[in-house]
Design a protein around this motif. Structure first.
Motif, PDB file in Angstrom:
ATOM      1  N   THR A  63       1.069  -1.751   0.375  1.00  0.00           N
ATOM      2  CA  THR A  63       0.437   0.062  -0.012  1.00  0.00           C
ATOM      3  C   THR A  63       0.573   1.519  -0.022  1.00  0.00           C
ATOM      4  O   THR A  63       0.403   2.662  -0.526  1.00  0.00           O
ATOM      5  N   GLY A  64       1.536   1.085   0.891  1.00  0.00           N
ATOM      6  CA  GLY A  64       2.920   2.869   0.836  1.00  0.00           C
ATOM      7  C   GLY A  64       3.254   3.094  -0.851  1.00  0.00           C
ATOM      8  O   GLY A  64       3.135   3.600  -1.120  1.00  0.00           O
ATOM      9  N   ILE A  65       4.026   1.684  -1.148  1.00  0.00           N
ATOM     10  CA  ILE A  65       4.570   1.810  -2.628  1.00  0.00           C
ATOM     11  C   ILE A  65       3.953   1.957  -3.183  1.00  0.00           C
ATOM     12  O   ILE A  65       3.762   3.362  -4.361  1.00  0.00           O
ATOM     13  N   THR A  66       2.051   2.032  -3.048  1.00  0.00           N
ATOM     14  CA  THR A  66       1.605   1.689  -4.306  1.00  0.00           C
ATOM     15  C   THR A  66       1.271   3.303  -4.534  1.00  0.00           C
ATOM     16  O   THR A  66       0.481   4.173  -4.928  1.00  0.00           O
ATOM     17  N   GLY A  67       1.044   3.579  -3.254  1.00  0.00           N
ATOM     18  CA  GLY A  67       0.402   5.644  -3.041  1.00  0.00           C
ATOM     19  C   GLY A  67       1.230   5.987  -3.407  1.00  0.00           C
ATOM     20  O   GLY A  67       1.203   7.099  -3.670  1.00  0.00           O
ATOM     21  N   ALA A  68       2.812   6.308  -3.149  1.00  0.00           N
ATOM     22  CA  ALA A  68       4.403   6.746  -3.481  1.00  0.00           C
ATOM     23  C   ALA A  68       3.766   6.966  -4.659  1.00  0.00           C
ATOM     24  O   ALA A  68       4.395   8.319  -5.349  1.00  0.00           O
ATOM     25  N   ILE A  69       3.983   5.787  -5.880  1.00  0.00           N
ATOM     26  CA  ILE A  69       4.315   5.438  -6.673  1.00  0.00           C
ATOM     27  C   ILE A  69       2.456   6.616  -7.673  1.00  0.00           C
ATOM     28  O   ILE A  69       3.400   7.065  -8.478  1.00  0.00           O
ATOM     29  N   ILE A  70       1.333   5.984  -7.341  1.00  0.00           N
ATOM     30  CA  ILE A  70       0.885   7.062  -8.271  1.00  0.00           C
ATOM     31  C   ILE A  70       0.428   8.834  -7.439  1.00  0.00           C
ATOM     32  O   ILE A  70      -0.259   9.316  -8.489  1.00  0.00           O
ATOM     33  N   VAL A  71      -0.041   8.928  -6.377  1.00  0.00           N
ATOM     34  CA  VAL A  71       0.221  10.165  -5.504  1.00  0.00           C
ATOM     35  C   VAL A  71      -0.130  11.667  -6.367  1.00  0.00           C
ATOM     36  O   VAL A  71      -0.505  11.743  -6.898  1.00  0.00           O
ATOM     37  N   THR A  72       1.128  11.587  -7.071  1.00  0.00           N
ATOM     38  CA  THR A  72       1.549  12.516  -7.718  1.00  0.00           C
ATOM     39  C   THR A  72       0.984  12.823  -9.432  1.00  0.00           C
ATOM     40  O   THR A  72       0.682  13.917  -9.239  1.00  0.00           O
ATOM     41  N   PRO A  73       1.103  11.644  -9.896  1.00  0.00           N
ATOM     42  CA  PRO A  73       0.244  11.647 -11.802  1.00  0.00           C
ATOM     43  C   PRO A  73      -1.306  11.793 -11.372  1.00  0.00           C
ATOM     44  O   PRO A  73      -1.800  12.433 -11.573  1.00  0.00           O
ATOM     45  N   LEU A  74      -1.923  11.667 -10.370  1.00  0.00           N
ATOM     46  CA  LEU A  74      -3.254  11.447  -9.155  1.00  0.00           C
ATOM     47  C   LEU A  74      -3.626  12.708  -9.055  1.00  0.00           C
ATOM     48  O   LEU A  74      -5.075  12.865  -9.896  1.00  0.00           O
ATOM     49  N   MET A  75      -2.656  13.319  -8.373  1.00  0.00           N
ATOM     50  CA  MET A  75      -2.753  14.945  -7.886  1.00  0.00           C
ATOM     51  C   MET A  75      -3.026  16.088  -9.496  1.00  0.00           C
ATOM     52  O   MET A  75      -3.666  16.768  -9.463  1.00  0.00           O
ATOM     53  N   ASN A  76      -1.686  15.077  -9.831  1.00  0.00           N
ATOM     54  CA  ASN A  76      -1.795  16.554 -10.822  1.00  0.00           C
ATOM     55  C   ASN A  76      -3.003  15.679 -12.495  1.00  0.00           C
ATOM     56  O   ASN A  76      -3.654  17.374 -12.502  1.00  0.00           O
ATOM     57  N   ALA A  77      -3.816  15.177 -12.456  1.00  0.00           N
ATOM     58  CA  ALA A  77      -4.698  14.722 -13.290  1.00  0.00           C
ATOM     59  C   ALA A  77      -5.825  15.693 -13.200  1.00  0.00           C
ATOM     60  O   ALA A  77      -6.274  16.140 -13.119  1.00  0.00           O
ATOM     61  N   LEU A  78      -6.127  15.208 -11.242  1.00  0.00           N
ATOM     62  CA  LEU A  78      -6.895  15.940 -10.445  1.00  0.00           C
ATOM     63  C   LEU A  78      -7.112  17.198 -10.626  1.00  0.00           C
ATOM     64  O   LEU A  78      -7.802  18.856 -10.162  1.00  0.00           O
ATOM     65  N   GLY A  79      -5.788  17.724 -10.441  1.00  0.00           N
ATOM     66  CA  GLY A  79      -6.177  19.692 -10.577  1.00  0.00           C
ATOM     67  C   GLY A  79      -5.330  19.833  -9.035  1.00  0.00           C
ATOM     68  O   GLY A  79      -5.388  21.005  -9.571  1.00  0.00           O
ATOM     69  N   VAL A  80      -4.738  19.475  -8.381  1.00  0.00           N
ATOM     70  CA  VAL A  80      -4.901  19.504  -7.266  1.00  0.00           C
ATOM     71  C   VAL A  80      -3.074  20.162  -6.567  1.00  0.00           C
ATOM     72  O   VAL A  80      -2.194  19.955  -6.543  1.00  0.00           O
ATOM     73  N   ARG A  81      -3.702  21.554  -6.719  1.00  0.00           N
ATOM     74  CA  ARG A  81      -2.344  23.256  -5.750  1.00  0.00           C
ATOM     75  C   ARG A  81      -1.890  22.505  -5.208  1.00  0.00           C
ATOM     76  O   ARG A  81      -0.940  22.914  -4.668  1.00  0.00           O
TER      77      ARG A  81
END
Lengths: 237, 135
Positions: free
Chosen positions: A165-183
């Motif tokens: 879970t740790g590795i999954t979240g660490a990998i997807i958080v940046t692309p996911l938040m960028n895709a959602l437009g969260v600044r």
């Protein structure tokens, strides 16, 4: 030749070899990540483990023997947790201003982390002991193992799921938040700390200090909140 | 800001900072053990208790806290390294992952995405609600 194999027998048994291998593989993983333009896919925990595990399998080295060397690195997790006070201190004003968002996001995120993991695993027909092991997957390993045991799960399986879970979240958080437009880096950091505990927090610190500070708070709060929820559930059962 | 380095730290300062981190953890673990004497079912990580103690120390310490801050920033800068020994531990559970791999990986992936989206959404929505209320 027998002289060389004697040396290898000595080296493979020495904690120094596996401490050295861990540090060297980690530094190599940082280089690889830099070559890849620090892509979140080049997660350093994942890359380092992906180098060390085949090495251990090829040399028939057991995990307990590996850990004799790696424990010196593992031990620093304690003082590193204490260190989270420093970014928290630097961002104290922002944290004070965000008390309500922190509480609301903690409750929603913590319940989502447990509920959705249980729902998906149950939909695949996972048995009760597997469900009990996946429920605390978003909190740090020592807490998750204790909670899984209390719920009738398998602590070692819980630890594996925590790491994944740790590795999954660490990998997807940046692309996911960028895709959602969260600044908002406080919100981004807080989310990855709730979802992916310390490994997510380590990723947040690579992005920015505020994200790291909020991830650290989220990780600590989620550990405490999840433990409370599980204790309440066990009392009411 | 006390984190802007005025003078370079000496090696002994760095060691003193690291020692304070270790002593805070020790104090935190001791406090949790003491609380367990009263409340046997009490589960709380000692290092987190140590973190709260250090947080309480940093404000009164002011500029004298610089060595602690340097040691803490040094450790947090390599935080991902510290999870490698646990991550390598996955090698012991190859059979378990193969047997339950698909559903478990899917549950981990699906739940992590959902948790990230819900947490960030609720955080931002609450912030927006507060801002609207304050006008």
């Amino acid at each position: 030749m027998s002289g060389l194999s004697t040396i290898w027998v000595y080296l493979a048994a020495s904690p120094l070899t596996w401490l050295g291998a861990t540090l060297a593989a980690y530094i190599l993983s940082l280089r690889i990540a830099a070559w890849l333009g620090n892509s979140p896919l080049a997660n350093s925990v994942f890359l380092t483990a992906a180098m060390v595990i085949p090495l251990l399998l090829l040399t028939h080295t057991s995990y307990p023997r590996y850990f004799e060397g790696a424990q010196f690195v593992h031990f620093l997790l304690g003082p590193a947790t204490v260190s989270l006070a420093v970014p928290l201190y630097r961002n104290l004003a922002a944290v004070r201003r965000s008390i309500l968002p922190i509480i609301a996001a903690l409750v929603a995120g913590s319940l989502t982390a447990m509920g959705s993991a249980l729902a998906i695993a149950a939909a695949f027909g996972a048995p009760a002991d597997v469900l009990a092991s996946i429920a605390p997957k978003s909190v740090s390993a020592p807490i998750a193992m204790e909670l899984a045991k209390g719920l009738g799960g398998v602590p070692s399986l819980a630890a594996v799921l925590v790491i994944l879970t740790g590795i999954t979240g660490a990998i997807i958080v940046t692309p996911l938040m960028n895709a959602l437009g969260v600044r908002n880096y406080a919100a981004r950091g807080f989310a990855v700390g709730i979802a992916s505990h310390g490994i997510g927090t380590a990723r947040a610190f690579q992005v920015n200090d505020t994200a790291g500070a909020f991830a650290g708070i989220a990780m600590a709060l989620n550990g405490a909140f999840t433990a409370l929820l599980v204790a309440g559930f066990l009392l009411l059962r | 800001m006390i984190d802007s380095p005025a003078k370079p730290l000496r090696p002994a300062d760095w060691l003193a900072g690291f020692t304070v981190l270790i002593l805070c953890q020790l104090a935190g673990e001791t406090l949790v053990q003491l609380l367990r004497l009263v409340l046997p079912g009490f589960v709380f990580p000692g290092p987190v208790a140590g973190m709260l103690m250090l947080l309480a120390l940093l404000t009164p310490l002011g500029d004298r806290g610089r060595p602690i801050i340097a040691a803490a920033d040094g450790l947090l800068g390599i935080l991902s390294l510290l999870f490698v020994p646990s991550a390598v531990g996955i090698m012991q559970y190859g059979d378990m992952i193969l047997a339950w791999g698909g559903p478990l990986l899917l549950a981990v992936l699906g739940s992590t995405v959902l948790t990230l989206v819900v947490t960030v959404g609720v955080f931002l929505a609450t912030e927006a609600w507060i801002r609207r209320r304050q006008g």
